[in-house]
Design a protein around this motif. Structure first.
Motif, PDB file in Angstrom:
ATOM      1  N   VAL A   1      -9.553 -61.544   3.436  1.00 49.80           N
ATOM      2  CA  VAL A   1     -10.310 -62.780   3.184  1.00 49.80           C
ATOM      3  C   VAL A   1      -9.424 -64.009   3.369  1.00 49.80           C
ATOM      4  O   VAL A   1      -9.825 -64.996   3.980  1.00 49.80           O
ATOM      5  CB  VAL A   1     -10.922 -62.764   1.771  1.00 49.80           C
ATOM      6  CG1 VAL A   1     -11.508 -64.132   1.420  1.00 49.80           C
ATOM      7  CG2 VAL A   1     -12.003 -61.703   1.674  1.00 49.80           C
ATOM      8  N   VAL A   2      -8.214 -63.945   2.843  1.00 48.38           N
ATOM      9  CA  VAL A   2      -7.296 -65.075   2.952  1.00 48.38           C
ATOM     10  C   VAL A   2      -6.878 -65.286   4.409  1.00 48.38           C
ATOM     11  O   VAL A   2      -6.795 -66.418   4.892  1.00 48.38           O
ATOM     12  CB  VAL A   2      -6.049 -64.850   2.064  1.00 48.38           C
ATOM     13  CG1 VAL A   2      -5.082 -66.016   2.202  1.00 48.38           C
ATOM     14  CG2 VAL A   2      -6.467 -64.682   0.605  1.00 48.38           C
ATOM     15  N   ALA A   3      -6.634 -64.177   5.132  1.00 50.76           N
ATOM     16  CA  ALA A   3      -6.273 -64.279   6.551  1.00 50.76           C
ATOM     17  C   ALA A   3      -7.409 -64.916   7.343  1.00 50.76           C
ATOM     18  O   ALA A   3      -7.175 -65.770   8.220  1.00 50.76           O
ATOM     19  CB  ALA A   3      -5.935 -62.906   7.112  1.00 50.76           C
ATOM     20  N   THR A   4      -8.638 -64.544   7.026  1.00 49.48           N
ATOM     21  CA  THR A   4      -9.791 -65.120   7.718  1.00 49.48           C
ATOM     22  C   THR A   4      -9.913 -66.608   7.421  1.00 49.48           C
ATOM     23  O   THR A   4     -10.191 -67.418   8.312  1.00 49.48           O
ATOM     24  CB  THR A   4     -11.085 -64.393   7.298  1.00 49.48           C
ATOM     25  OG1 THR A   4     -10.989 -63.023   7.687  1.00 49.48           O
ATOM     26  CG2 THR A   4     -12.305 -65.008   7.954  1.00 49.48           C
ATOM     27  N   ALA A   5      -9.711 -66.990   6.150  1.00 50.62           N
ATOM     28  CA  ALA A   5      -9.759 -68.407   5.779  1.00 50.62           C
ATOM     29  C   ALA A   5      -8.704 -69.207   6.543  1.00 50.62           C
ATOM     30  O   ALA A   5      -8.966 -70.327   7.018  1.00 50.62           O
ATOM     31  CB  ALA A   5      -9.556 -68.553   4.278  1.00 50.62           C
TER      32      ALA A   5
ATOM     33  N   ASP B   1      -2.693 -60.619  -5.881  1.00 50.88           N
ATOM     34  CA  ASP B   1      -3.393 -60.640  -4.597  1.00 50.88           C
ATOM     35  C   ASP B   1      -4.906 -60.690  -4.775  1.00 50.88           C
ATOM     36  O   ASP B   1      -5.640 -61.045  -3.852  1.00 50.88           O
ATOM     37  CB  ASP B   1      -2.998 -59.433  -3.738  1.00 50.88           C
ATOM     38  CG  ASP B   1      -3.526 -58.118  -4.312  1.00 50.88           C
ATOM     39  OD1 ASP B   1      -3.380 -57.912  -5.536  1.00 50.88           O
ATOM     40  OD2 ASP B   1      -4.083 -57.314  -3.549  1.00 50.88           O
ATOM     41  N   ILE B   2      -5.381 -60.337  -5.984  1.00 52.44           N
ATOM     42  CA  ILE B   2      -6.823 -60.331  -6.244  1.00 52.44           C
ATOM     43  C   ILE B   2      -7.318 -61.704  -6.686  1.00 52.44           C
ATOM     44  O   ILE B   2      -8.491 -62.050  -6.471  1.00 52.44           O
ATOM     45  CB  ILE B   2      -7.164 -59.273  -7.322  1.00 52.44           C
ATOM     46  CG1 ILE B   2      -6.927 -57.861  -6.773  1.00 52.44           C
ATOM     47  CG2 ILE B   2      -8.591 -59.405  -7.811  1.00 52.44           C
ATOM     48  CD1 ILE B   2      -7.854 -57.495  -5.627  1.00 52.44           C
TER      49      ILE B   2
ATOM     50  N   GLY C   1     -14.206 -65.852   3.185  1.00 49.99           N
ATOM     51  CA  GLY C   1     -13.173 -66.736   3.731  1.00 49.99           C
ATOM     52  C   GLY C   1     -13.659 -68.174   3.783  1.00 49.99           C
ATOM     53  O   GLY C   1     -12.918 -69.121   3.439  1.00 49.99           O
ATOM     54  N   GLU C   2     -14.905 -68.356   4.199  1.00 46.95           N
ATOM     55  CA  GLU C   2     -15.474 -69.709   4.238  1.00 46.95           C
ATOM     56  C   GLU C   2     -15.607 -70.282   2.827  1.00 46.95           C
ATOM     57  O   GLU C   2     -15.349 -71.471   2.607  1.00 46.95           O
ATOM     58  CB  GLU C   2     -16.838 -69.667   4.929  1.00 46.95           C
ATOM     59  CG  GLU C   2     -16.748 -69.361   6.419  1.00 46.95           C
ATOM     60  CD  GLU C   2     -18.112 -69.251   7.073  1.00 46.95           C
ATOM     61  OE1 GLU C   2     -19.112 -69.089   6.334  1.00 46.95           O
ATOM     62  OE2 GLU C   2     -18.197 -69.327   8.314  1.00 46.95           O
ATOM     63  N   GLN C   3     -16.013 -69.441   1.866  1.00 43.09           N
ATOM     64  CA  GLN C   3     -16.162 -69.912   0.491  1.00 43.09           C
ATOM     65  C   GLN C   3     -14.814 -70.287  -0.103  1.00 43.09           C
ATOM     66  O   GLN C   3     -14.708 -71.270  -0.870  1.00 43.09           O
ATOM     67  CB  GLN C   3     -16.820 -68.827  -0.364  1.00 43.09           C
ATOM     68  CG  GLN C   3     -17.156 -69.282  -1.788  1.00 43.09           C
ATOM     69  CD  GLN C   3     -18.071 -70.477  -1.802  1.00 43.09           C
ATOM     70  OE1 GLN C   3     -19.085 -70.506  -1.107  1.00 43.09           O
ATOM     71  NE2 GLN C   3     -17.714 -71.489  -2.588  1.00 43.09           N
TER      72      GLN C   3
ATOM     73  N   GLU D   1     -11.834 -65.751  -6.651  1.00 39.44           N
ATOM     74  CA  GLU D   1     -12.317 -67.125  -6.491  1.00 39.44           C
ATOM     75  C   GLU D   1     -13.299 -67.219  -5.332  1.00 39.44           C
ATOM     76  O   GLU D   1     -14.359 -67.840  -5.437  1.00 39.44           O
ATOM     77  CB  GLU D   1     -11.126 -68.056  -6.255  1.00 39.44           C
ATOM     78  CG  GLU D   1     -11.514 -69.513  -6.094  1.00 39.44           C
ATOM     79  CD  GLU D   1     -10.311 -70.375  -5.782  1.00 39.44           C
ATOM     80  OE1 GLU D   1     -10.526 -71.513  -5.335  1.00 39.44           O
ATOM     81  OE2 GLU D   1      -9.173 -69.917  -5.966  1.00 39.44           O
ATOM     82  N   ALA D   2     -12.963 -66.573  -4.216  1.00 36.32           N
ATOM     83  CA  ALA D   2     -13.820 -66.638  -3.030  1.00 36.32           C
ATOM     84  C   ALA D   2     -15.140 -65.917  -3.241  1.00 36.32           C
ATOM     85  O   ALA D   2     -16.155 -66.287  -2.656  1.00 36.32           O
ATOM     86  CB  ALA D   2     -13.087 -66.031  -1.826  1.00 36.32           C
ATOM     87  N   SER D   3     -15.124 -64.890  -4.095  1.00 34.35           N
ATOM     88  CA  SER D   3     -16.342 -64.105  -4.314  1.00 34.35           C
ATOM     89  C   SER D   3     -17.224 -64.665  -5.410  1.00 34.35           C
ATOM     90  O   SER D   3     -18.310 -64.146  -5.669  1.00 34.35           O
ATOM     91  CB  SER D   3     -15.964 -62.654  -4.654  1.00 34.35           C
ATOM     92  OG  SER D   3     -15.287 -62.599  -5.897  1.00 34.35           O
ATOM     93  N   GLY D   4     -16.740 -65.723  -6.083  1.00 36.59           N
ATOM     94  CA  GLY D   4     -17.541 -66.316  -7.150  1.00 36.59           C
ATOM     95  C   GLY D   4     -17.522 -65.509  -8.430  1.00 36.59           C
ATOM     96  O   GLY D   4     -18.459 -65.583  -9.242  1.00 36.59           O
TER      97      GLY D   4
END
Length: 480
Positions: free
Chosen positions: A158-162, A35-36, A95-97, A41-44
């Motif tokens: 984050v995934v839900a927001t994306a 789950d991480i 989420g956008e990233q 990936e989204a956090s860079g």
């Protein structure tokens, strides 16, 4: 998992300890939870796309490696917890990233249907098996699926927001608006924003999406504040304070619409406040006799009970015309009693801000003020704060000291029923300075007011000894 030798006969296994066959060095190795992985990936994160974290411990000694492993494990536990439960502002940004990393433009997610389809498949594959079965069954029987109810709760935030952004159902809420606003503002402004948005959410009874707030609700919100329905005491909020709250909300919403390219109107723009300004109560200053009564009350208290912090504060307020926060938030290092002209140096502190740039100044101390400051230094008993009863490294309790002083002032002989407060002393100093015909520009420098005109911005201002002459002259009439 290598063994850690504690003695010649006792060994234990150390979690996350690993030794490469080809190296004598020890390593920290830890599997990244499934789950991480998308959240990294989204956090860079530099660990994005990797199945595990491997870090050299730069030692061959298991005993030296053990505490380093514990520290790294604690660090990653904390980072992963923050990824699993990020703030709303961070959730939106990540989420956008995440979408951009998949080749999807958050502003136009349907522009690349193939990338969008791959992303949807990835989301479905990472749902719990039972949820996947329920979705397939719903699709087969033509039952509509509610993503907000049936999918979002089973995804990391984050995934839900994306997914919400990709499906065009992301709602920009009051909380989102506030988070973005306070991230770009000073601590003082952020505090006002939190209060204003807190009242608004209480009134709406929800964290409403900006797009669904109606103008009539904003007008009703104003009436709600003015009627005092925001608190149990039913005390109404002054029109000027309501205006300040609305200005704060309006600025936050304007920023949110611009920065997030929201195609919605700002319902908080140019809101009419009925009877604006008519409820303003003019501050009543102490007159000359009332100032004498105040000092007499302080002297009586000191004779019987000795100096304490409230009596020191009120004396300094009366003798300097400073604001309550300016005095209460003084550090011992802000006090200069050994100079030819004793003074206090008012400047910004982490625990107490100043009203504006003009408030930073040096204020001369009268002999009576010096006496109160010396007493405060003794009472402070080694603290770095002049008034540690009300000031800490984190905050300055202005409301507490204000309530204490106002109650005490209103019970002094000759002051009952006069409606005077500790802030009235600032207005009194203005009157005292006027009475001795002190020049306006000198008054402004003493009180921390902004002097109008281009010329006022040149030079360093009046010397401290000249300011002291005017303050002592002004207060001389009080002592008769």
């Amino acid at each position: 998992m290598p063994l850690l030798a504690l003695s010649p006969i006792v060994s234990v296994k150390v979690k996350h300890l690993w030794k490469k066959p080809s190296s004598s060095l020890l390593y920290y190795r830890r599997r990244i939870p499934d789950d991480i992985k998308p959240l990294l990936e989204a956090s860079g994160s530099p660990w994005a796309g990797k199945p595990q974290i491997v870090i050299s411990l730069q030692t061959t000694d298991p005993k030296a490696a053990a505490p380093r492993i514990a520290k790294l494990a604690e660090q990653h536990d904390k980072e992963w917890e923050q990824l699993r439960n990020p703030s709303k502002a961070r959730t939106l940004a990540q989420g956008e990233q995440l979408l951009r990393n998949r080749g999807i433009d958050p502003a136009a997610p349907n522009a690349d249907e193939e990338a969008l389809s791959v992303f949807f498949d990835e989301i479905e594959d990472n749902l719990p098996a039972k949820v996947q079965d329920n979705l397939h069954e719903a699709y087969e029987h033509g039952i509509s699926v509610n993503p907000k109810r049936d999918i979002d709760p089973h995804l990391p935030p984050v995934v839900a927001t994306a997914l919400q952004i990709a499906q065009g159902r992301r709602e920009f809420t009051l909380s989102d608006c506030l988070d973005q606003y306070i991230a770009s503002r000073s601590e003082k402004t952020a505090k006002s924003g939190k209060i204003a948005f807190g009242y608004l959410r209480d009134f709406l009874k929800s964290d409403r999406a900006l797009a669904f707030i109606r103008r009539q609700e904003v007008n009703d919100f104003v009436k709600w504040l003015r009627a005092g329905e925001h608190n149990k005491d039913g005390k109404p909020i002054a029109t000027t304070t309501v205006q300040r709250y609305l200005n704060c909300i309006n600025a936050a919403v304007t920023r949110a619409i611009k920065e997030n390219e929201l195609n919605i109107p700002n319902r908080f723009s140019s809101v009419d406040i009925p009877d604006m300004g008519k409820d303003v109560q003019k501050r009543i200053p102490f007159d000359l006799q009332q100032l004498r009564s105040l000092h007499h009350g302080i002297d009586e208290w000191v004779v019987v009970k000795g100096w304490d912090q409230p009596r020191c504060i009120v004396t300094i307020l009366a003798e300097t015309g400073c604001r309550l926060a300016e005095v209460t938030g003084l550090a011992l290092a802000d006090v200069y009693l050994d100079d030819d002209t004793p003074y206090i140096d008012l400047k910004e502190h982490p625990w107490r801000s100043l009203k504006n740039s003009g408030s930073a100044r040096r204020v001369p101390l009268t002999p009576r003020a010096v006496q109160a400051v010396k007493a405060a230094q003794t009472v402070a008993n080694g603290s770095k704060f002049l008034f540690p009863q009300y000031t800490t490294a984190k905050a300055c309790s202005i409301n507490s000291v204000s309530a204490t002083l106002n109650k005490w002032i209103r019970t002094r002989d000759s002051l009952q029923g006069a409606g005077l407060t500790c802030h009235s002393l600032r207005h009194s100093m203005k009157d005292r300075l006027r009475a001795v015909q002190c020049p306006d520009s000198v008054q402004d420098q003493i009180l921390g007011h902004t002097t109008q005109g281009v010329g006022a911005r040149y030079g360093q201002g009046y010397p401290l000894d000249l300011l002291a002459e005017w303050v002592n002259k002004a207060m001389g009439a009080v002592r008769g």
